[in-house]
Design a protein around this motif. Sequence first.
Motif, short mmCIF file in Angstrom:
data_model
loop_
_atom_site.label_atom_id
_atom_site.label_comp_id
_atom_site.label_asym_id
_atom_site.label_seq_id
_atom_site.Cartn_x
_atom_site.Cartn_y
_atom_site.Cartn_z
N THR A 92 -36.70 -35.00 -33.54
CA THR A 92 -36.16 -35.74 -34.68
C THR A 92 -34.98 -35.02 -35.31
O THR A 92 -34.13 -35.66 -35.95
N ASP A 172 -30.64 -35.59 -38.65
CA ASP A 172 -31.99 -36.16 -38.63
C ASP A 172 -31.97 -37.61 -38.16
O ASP A 172 -31.12 -38.40 -38.55
N GLY A 184 -39.70 -37.59 -38.88
CA GLY A 184 -39.27 -36.20 -38.96
C GLY A 184 -39.51 -35.60 -40.32
O GLY A 184 -40.56 -35.78 -40.94
#
Length: 310
Positions: A92, A172, A184
Motif C-alpha cells: 500500500t 499511499d 494501508g
Amino acid sequence: MTEVDSPLDAASQQVRRAAAEKQLRPSIAGFFDEATNTVSYVVHDPKSCEAAIIDSVLDYEAASGRTSHGSADRIIEYVNTNNLKVTWLIETHAHADHISAAPYLQEKLGGKLAIGAEIIRVQDVFGKLFNAGTDFERDGSQFDHLFKDGETFALGSIEGIALHVPGHTPADMAFIIGDAAFVGDTIFMPDFGTARADFPGGDARELFHSIRRLLSLPDETRLFLCHDYKAPGRDEYAWETTVGQQRRENIHVKDGVSEEDFVKMRTERDKTLAMPNLIMPSVQVNIRGGRLPEPEDNGVSYIKIPVNAV
C-alpha cells in the motif's frame, strides 16, 4: 480531485455489485504481526483461487541486524494449504515500521510486485537522505508494476481498483477488491483514529481529503487496516471495520469534523510522536522493493543510519 471523481464512482459501483452478489466478494485472511502491529492479508477469489498478498512482513531483529521468515512462512503455508495462485504482491506504500517480505514471497509463490506510481517521489527523498548514489534507480523499476489512480485489475472474476490516497506519504494507495478496501496507513480503528502525516512528503490536509475520499465509498464497504495498537480500554486487536462505522465513530475524522479541525489536531498530535523503531531499516529496504542494499566487497549488506539528519 475534481467534483466528478470517476475512479471513486467506479469503485463505489464495484462495491455495490459485490455487496449484492456473494460470488463477487473476496475471501480474506489477516495475519497479525504483534512485533510491528502490522496486519498482512491474503485476498483471493474462491472460484479461481487467484490471490493477492498485501503488506507482508519480513521479521527483523534490530539489535543483531538479523532477518527471518516466520511471518512470511505463515502466509506461504496458508497459500499452499488452500491451493491458491498468487498473482499480485501489493504494497500500500513504502512502510516505515516494518520491512516487506515481498521478494521472499515472490521467490516462493510467484506474482507481480506492485506499489503506487508515486513511489518515485519517496525514492527521491529517501535516496538523498541515505546517500544511495547513482546506482539506486529512482524510477520505481524495483517493482514489477506501478499502480495509477483509478487503475483496474482483477483476481479471477473479482474486480479491483486502485485509489491514490496521499497524506501519510505521497505514494499511499488503497486497493478496493470486490466490496473490501485495503487502506494501508490512512485510517485506523474508529477508537484509535488516523495515521500520522509528518514523514517527509506527508501532509495532514492531503490526508484529510484522502480519508474523506475513502469514506465516500458506500457505507457497507469493508475496510481492512494495516495496523492496530489497541486503543485505551480495548483489550483485543482489531483490523476490520466499515465505511459507515468510520463515518459515525472515528475519533479523528467522523462526519462533522472539519478540515481545519483535523489538520490542527493531526499536526499537534504528530509533534508528540516518536519515530517508528524500525524507520531507518524499513524505508531503506522498502524503497528497493523489499530488497536489502547491495552487498559490499565483503559480501555483507549494510543498513545506513543517518546521524542528526532527521
